[in-house]
Design a protein around this motif. Structure first.
Motif, short mmCIF file in Angstrom:
data_model
loop_
_atom_site.label_atom_id
_atom_site.label_comp_id
_atom_site.label_asym_id
_atom_site.label_seq_id
_atom_site.Cartn_x
_atom_site.Cartn_y
_atom_site.Cartn_z
N ARG A 174 84.27 58.69 13.79
CA ARG A 174 82.81 58.59 13.91
C ARG A 174 82.11 58.94 12.60
N ASP A 175 82.90 58.94 11.51
CA ASP A 175 82.32 59.17 10.19
C ASP A 175 82.85 58.15 9.18
N GLY A 176 83.05 56.93 9.66
CA GLY A 176 83.44 55.85 8.77
C GLY A 176 84.88 55.82 8.36
N GLY A 177 85.72 56.63 8.98
CA GLY A 177 87.15 56.61 8.68
C GLY A 177 87.69 57.84 8.01
N THR A 178 86.85 58.85 7.76
CA THR A 178 87.32 60.05 7.07
C THR A 178 88.12 60.95 8.00
N THR A 179 87.62 61.17 9.21
CA THR A 179 88.35 61.98 10.19
C THR A 179 88.55 61.15 11.46
N TRP A 180 89.61 61.49 12.20
CA TRP A 180 90.00 60.68 13.35
C TRP A 180 90.32 61.56 14.54
N GLY A 181 90.07 61.03 15.74
CA GLY A 181 90.43 61.70 16.97
C GLY A 181 90.95 60.68 17.97
N LEU A 182 91.59 61.16 19.01
CA LEU A 182 92.10 60.28 20.05
C LEU A 182 90.96 59.68 20.87
N ALA A 183 91.15 58.45 21.29
CA ALA A 183 90.18 57.77 22.16
C ALA A 183 90.93 57.17 23.34
N ASN A 184 91.62 58.03 24.07
CA ASN A 184 92.56 57.61 25.11
C ASN A 184 92.21 58.23 26.46
N ASP A 185 92.71 57.59 27.50
CA ASP A 185 92.91 58.25 28.78
C ASP A 185 94.35 57.96 29.21
N ALA A 186 94.71 58.35 30.42
CA ALA A 186 96.10 58.20 30.85
C ALA A 186 96.53 56.75 30.93
N ASN A 187 95.58 55.84 31.13
CA ASN A 187 95.93 54.43 31.29
C ASN A 187 96.46 53.81 30.01
N ILE A 188 95.92 54.23 28.86
CA ILE A 188 96.26 53.54 27.61
C ILE A 188 96.99 54.45 26.62
#
Length: 385
Positions: free
Chosen positions: A256-270
Motif C-alpha cells: 500500500r506504499d507503491g511496492g516498498t513494503t508488503w503484507g499478505l492479502a490472503n484468506d484460507a481459500n487462496i
C-alpha cells in the motif's frame, strides 16, 4: 580435457588418451571447455558463475570473469554456457552461446563481454511492460534479468544492476511492472525478493516479502491508485510450462506504499494457491482477480476475503485473465485445454467463446486494446497470436 557431469564437478585433464584423469579445476568451470585451435596452450572453461582461462594446456587456471556472481556484459547475466568457440585466428577472441542468456563475445581473453545477439536472444522472457506515457519505452523480465528498450524494441540494454553492497543471487527473475503514476518506478518479481527501481532500472533496491519465498508471478499496480500493488507467488516453471504442476503457492501479497513494503492479502481459500495471473479493476483498487490452477478467484476488499468462480470448469488451470479497460464488468479468461471464456457480470458467470480459436488452446496472455476494447489480442502456446 573434459568437463564432469557428476560430483565432484569441474574440469579434468588426461595425458594418456583417457586411461587416467586428474581434476585441474573445481565446479567453477564445469559446463564447457574449449581449447583454441591456433594455440592449444590457451583453453577456456566456464559455468554460469565464472569464466576461467588456462595458458598451459589446462594444467593451471585463472578466473578472468565472474568475480561476484555470474558474468556477462554490463547489466546482463550471461546464463549457463552451452558452448564456447575460440576464433581460429585469435585465441583472445571467444564466442559463447548460453542457455537463458544468448550469444556473447569477448575480445580480451574472457575478461569482458558484449552481447552478440542482435536480432536474437536466448533469454527466456516471462513478461513485457510498456510505459503508459511513452509507448517506445519497453521493459521485459526474463529468467536471467531485466532489459529495457527506448526505441520500441529496436535495441535493448541490460538492467541487471544491484544496489551497492547487494548481490543479485540466482538466475530467476519474472514479472516486471511499470507504475502508471510514475514512469521511472519499476517493480520486478524475482528469487526470494521483489526488486524496486526509481530511476528506470539503472539501480535497484531489495524489497522483502513477508515470507522468504521464491516467486516470479505477475505484479499488478491498481490503475485507480498506483500506491496499491498486488503480486502473487508461483514458480517460474508454472508460468512457462503449461503442463507443469504449480508448486510453492503462497497466495497473494499487497503493498500500500507503491511496492516498498508488503503484507499478505490472503484468506484460507487462496492462501496455498500458486498465482499465475493477476488483474486489478481499472476503477476499484480493492477489486482483484487471480488466475490459479483451480480457476479464477475474486476479492472485493483488497485481499481480505476471496471466492472462486463456480461457473468456470471446476479445478482447471487458468493461464491468463484480463479486464475491459472501459467496462470492468467484461472479463476474459484462458482455461487450459478448454479455450477462452468471457464474463459480462464481473466474473459471476462465464461462457465459452472459442470460435476461431484452437479448441485445446493454452492461452498465456490476453490484452484488450485500450482505445477500442472490441479488439483483443491473445497468445496461445499451441497456435500463436
Amino acid at each position: 580435457i573434459a568437463n564432469s557431469v557428476s560430483d565432484p564437478t569441474g574440469v579434468y585433464r588426461t595425458t594418456d588418451g583417457g586411461e587416467s584423469w586428474t581434476q585441474v579445476l573445481d565446479s567453477g568451470g564445469g559446463n564447457v571447455v574449449e581449447m583454441c585451435p591456433s594455440n592449444p596452450d590457451i583453453a577456456y572453461a566456464a559455468s554460469a558463475a565464472s569464466v576461467h582461462r588456462s595458458e598451459d594446456a589446462g594444467q593451471t587456471w585463472t578466473k578472468v570473469a565472474g568475480h561476484g556472481f555470474g558474468w556477462g556484459p554490463p547489466g546482463v547475466l550471461a546464463g549457463t554456457p552451452i558452448d564456447f568457440q575460440c576464433d581460429p585466428r585469435d585465441p583472445n577472441r571467444v564466442f559463447a552461446n548460453n542457455y537463458l542468456g544468448g550469444n556473447f563475445l569477448s575480445e580480451d581473453g574472457g575478461k569482458t563481454w558484449r552481447s552478440a545477439s542482435d536480432g536474437y536472444t536466448g533469454a527466456q522472457i516471462v513478461s513485457v511492460a510498456i510505459d503508459g506515457e511513452n509507448a517506445a519505452q519497453i521493459y521485459v523480465g526474463g529468467r536471467t534479468g531485466v532489459w529495457g528498450s527506448h526505441d520500441a524494441g529496436s535495441s535493448w540494454r541490460g538492467l541487471r544492476y544491484p544496489a551497492p553492497g547487494v548481490t543479485l543471487i540466482g538466475f530467476e527473475f519474472g514479472a516486471v511492472a511499470v507504475d502508471p503514476g510514475e514512469r521511472n518506478h519499476l517493480l520486478v518479481n524475482g528469487d526470494n525478493h521483489i526488486w524496486e527501481s526509481s530511476d528506470g532500472g539503472s539501480s535497484w533496491h531489495v524489497r522483502q516479502r513477508p515470507a522468504d519465498v521464491t516467486s516470479h508471478a505477475p505484479i499488478a499496480f491498481a490503475p485507480s491508485d498506483p500506491s496499491i500493488v498486488y503480486t502473487g507467488v508461483s514458480e517460474t516453471i508454472c508460468l512457462v510450462n503449461a503442463g507443469a504442476a504449480c508448486i510453492g503457492g503462497r497466495g497473494v501479497f499487497v503493498s500500500r506504499d507503491g511496492g516498498t513494503t508488503w503484507g499478505l492479502a490472503n484468506d484460507a481459500n487462496i492462501a496455498n494457491e500458486a498465482i499465475i495471473d493477476l488483474v486489478v479493476d481499472p476503477s476499484d483498487a480493492q477489486l482483484v482477480y487471480a488466475a490459479t490452477q483451480r480457476g479464477v478467484f475474486r476479492t472485493t476488499d483488497g485481499g481480505q476475503s476471496w471466492i472462486v468462480s463456480t461457473s468456470l470448469p471446476a479445478d482447471t488451470r487458468v493461464g491468463a485473465i484480463a479486464v475491459d479497460p472501459q467496462n470492468s464488468s467484461n472479463l476474459l479468461a484462458g482455461v487450459d485445454e478448454q479455450g477462452l471464456y468471457a464474463s459480462t457480470d464481473g466474473g459471476e458467470n462465464w461462457q465459452a467463446v472459442t470460435a476461431g480459436l484452437e479448441p485445446n488452446s493454452s492461452i498465456r496472455d490476453i490484452q484488450f486494446d485500450p482505445t477500442d476494447p472490441q479488439v483483443v489480442y491473445l497468445s496461445d502456446l499451441l497456435s500463436g497470436v
